[in-house]
Design a protein around this motif. Structure first.
Motif, mmCIF file in Angstrom:
data_model
loop_
_atom_site.group_PDB
_atom_site.id
_atom_site.type_symbol
_atom_site.label_atom_id
_atom_site.label_comp_id
_atom_site.label_asym_id
_atom_site.label_seq_id
_atom_site.Cartn_x
_atom_site.Cartn_y
_atom_site.Cartn_z
ATOM 1 N N THR A 120 0.845 -1.198 0.000
ATOM 2 C CA THR A 120 0.000 0.000 0.000
ATOM 3 C C THR A 120 0.881 1.249 0.000
ATOM 4 N N PRO A 121 0.410 2.330 -0.651
ATOM 5 C CA PRO A 121 1.205 3.570 -0.656
ATOM 6 C C PRO A 121 1.239 4.240 0.713
ATOM 7 N N GLY A 122 0.198 4.063 1.501
ATOM 8 C CA GLY A 122 0.155 4.633 2.840
ATOM 9 C C GLY A 122 0.421 3.570 3.888
ATOM 10 N N LYS A 123 1.052 3.950 4.969
ATOM 11 C CA LYS A 123 1.400 2.997 6.029
ATOM 12 C C LYS A 123 0.587 3.276 7.296
ATOM 13 N N ALA A 124 0.518 2.275 8.156
ATOM 14 C CA ALA A 124 -0.270 2.398 9.378
ATOM 15 C C ALA A 124 0.167 3.610 10.196
ATOM 16 N N MET A 125 -0.826 4.305 10.714
ATOM 17 C CA MET A 125 -0.698 5.485 11.577
ATOM 18 C C MET A 125 -0.397 6.767 10.815
ATOM 19 N N MET A 126 -0.302 6.698 9.482
ATOM 20 C CA MET A 126 -0.227 7.948 8.727
ATOM 21 C C MET A 126 -1.534 8.703 8.913
ATOM 22 N N LYS A 127 -1.450 10.038 8.956
ATOM 23 C CA LYS A 127 -2.625 10.852 9.267
ATOM 24 C C LYS A 127 -2.797 11.993 8.272
ATOM 25 N N MET A 128 -4.062 12.326 8.054
ATOM 26 C CA MET A 128 -4.421 13.509 7.284
ATOM 27 C C MET A 128 -5.483 14.273 8.065
ATOM 28 N N LEU A 129 -5.293 15.569 8.203
ATOM 29 C CA LEU A 129 -6.251 16.416 8.900
ATOM 30 C C LEU A 129 -6.980 17.267 7.871
ATOM 31 N N GLY A 170 -1.082 16.825 5.972
ATOM 32 C CA GLY A 170 -0.741 15.427 6.112
ATOM 33 C C GLY A 170 -1.218 14.608 4.928
ATOM 34 N N SER A 171 -1.134 13.274 5.045
ATOM 35 C CA SER A 171 -1.490 12.407 3.923
ATOM 36 C C SER A 171 -1.820 11.006 4.421
ATOM 37 N N VAL A 172 -2.708 10.345 3.665
ATOM 38 C CA VAL A 172 -2.973 8.924 3.911
ATOM 39 C C VAL A 172 -2.625 8.104 2.665
ATOM 40 N N GLY A 173 -1.712 8.642 1.877
ATOM 41 C CA GLY A 173 -1.222 7.880 0.733
ATOM 42 C C GLY A 173 -1.429 8.504 -0.615
ATOM 43 N N GLY A 174 -2.264 9.536 -0.687
ATOM 44 C CA GLY A 174 -2.459 10.236 -1.941
ATOM 45 C C GLY A 174 -3.427 9.542 -2.890
ATOM 46 N N GLY A 175 -3.576 10.147 -4.061
ATOM 47 C CA GLY A 175 -4.363 9.539 -5.120
ATOM 48 C C GLY A 175 -5.856 9.495 -4.839
ATOM 49 N N LEU A 216 -7.639 7.232 -3.338
ATOM 50 C CA LEU A 216 -7.976 6.861 -1.964
ATOM 51 C C LEU A 216 -8.074 8.105 -1.094
ATOM 52 N N GLU A 217 -7.098 8.972 -1.211
ATOM 53 C CA GLU A 217 -7.076 10.176 -0.388
ATOM 54 C C GLU A 217 -8.261 11.079 -0.712
ATOM 55 N N ALA A 218 -8.660 11.115 -1.989
ATOM 56 C CA ALA A 218 -9.810 11.929 -2.376
ATOM 57 C C ALA A 218 -11.086 11.411 -1.720
ATOM 58 N N ALA A 236 -15.171 11.821 2.776
ATOM 59 C CA ALA A 236 -15.772 11.269 3.993
ATOM 60 C C ALA A 236 -15.522 12.180 5.187
ATOM 61 N N ALA A 237 -14.351 12.811 5.233
ATOM 62 C CA ALA A 237 -14.022 13.712 6.340
ATOM 63 C C ALA A 237 -14.948 14.922 6.352
ATOM 64 N N VAL A 238 -15.205 15.484 5.181
ATOM 65 C CA VAL A 238 -16.118 16.629 5.090
ATOM 66 C C VAL A 238 -17.511 16.227 5.565
ATOM 67 N N ALA A 239 -17.968 15.041 5.145
ATOM 68 C CA ALA A 239 -19.278 14.556 5.569
ATOM 69 C C ALA A 239 -19.329 14.317 7.079
ATOM 70 N N SER A 240 -18.231 13.829 7.650
ATOM 71 C CA SER A 240 -18.215 13.542 9.089
ATOM 72 C C SER A 240 -18.297 14.812 9.915
#
Length: 260
Positions: free
Chosen positions: A30-39, A48-53, A55-57, A62-66
């Motif tokens: 996976t491009p992102g690793k455990a405990m990577m964070k995006m705010l 921050g980032s959870v791997g880009g691409g 998936l990140e979109a 989902a973050a905006v909806a939450s």
């Protein structure tokens, strides 16, 4: 990671919402690793980032909806060309991302009279962070409003500038006169404030007169139509305390269901 947490603290102090997105589990490549964070901030920007691409979109969406419904989400992704045919993903791994909204509903009351005090008491008891402002110093004190987290002894236009852009805030206008009500509405529009709820105490006759004055000053009727006036749920409220219950009940309904 430290920068992300520092940004959370900064946003909370500024009265803004955000959502913290954390990779909690991965399997395979996976491009992102455990405990990577995006705010993700309430204005849509992020750190921050959870791997880009792609998936990140999806995580960003989902973050905006939450932040809107104040509910966390657990997201699962299979990173392969079948599920994302246009992404070029070939790694074939799996990722779980936990999205946690960090919100504290903010209520600002313009006016520090009896109705405002009653609303502050009820709203703070159900989880709103309340601030009360008045242009009279004696009406904007912690002694008068012990349930408020903040009191502002400022002119009303200055109060608007202090809270702008008021993203997803709850704003209530309960001043001592029509002129102050109109000035607050005028400056809220001029400052491009975007509250989740905007209410003004008063009758329909008062609203019609005030709306005509504001339209003459360039405030669009479409903007004014979003102002709740009269405000609160129709329960036949008469006393200050009953009015507070009806208003806060409407705030809760907006917060929990998105409906007025």
């Amino acid at each position: 990671m430290t920068d992300v947490f520092e940004e959370v603290v900064r946003l909370q102090r500024a009265g803004r919402s955000c959502a913290l997105c954390t990779i909690v589990a991965t399997q395979g490549s996976t491009p992102g690793k455990a405990m990577m964070k995006m705010l993700v901030r309430d204005d849509g920007s992020f750190a921050g980032s959870v791997g880009g691409g792609c998936l990140e979109a999806e995580v960003h969406e989902a973050a905006v909806a939450s932040m809107k419904d104040e509910r966390p989400r657990m997201l699962e992704f299979s990173l392969n060309e079948r599920d994302y045919p246009d992404s070029g993903l070939l790694c074939g791994g799996k990722v779980q991302v936990y999205v946690e909204p960090i919100t504290e509903p903010r209520l600002h009351l313009f006016g520090g009279g009896h109705v405002s005090g009653a609303i502050a008491r009820v709203a703070s008891s159900v989880g709103f962070r309340v601030s009360v402002g008045d242009d009279r110093e004696s009406f904007a004190t912690a002694e008068r409003h012990p349930d408020a987290a903040e009191t502002l002894a400022l002119d009303f236009p200055e109060q608007v500038r202090h809270i702008a852009p008021a993203l997803d805030h709850y704003l209530i206008i309960v001043t001592r006169g029509h002129q102050d009500d109109g000035e607050i509405l005028f400056h809220l529009h001029a400052q491009s404030c975007r509250p989740r709820y905007l209410g003004m105490i008063g009758s329909r006759a008062k609203r019609a007169q005030l709306w005509a004055q504001l339209e003459a000053r360039g405030v669009p009727r479409t903007w004014l139509d979003d102002v709740q006036s009269p405000m609160g749920l129709e329960i036949g409220a008469r006393t200050h305390e009953e009015i507070a219950v009806s208003v806060v009940a409407q705030l809760i309904r907006v917060r929990r269901t998105g409906q007025l």
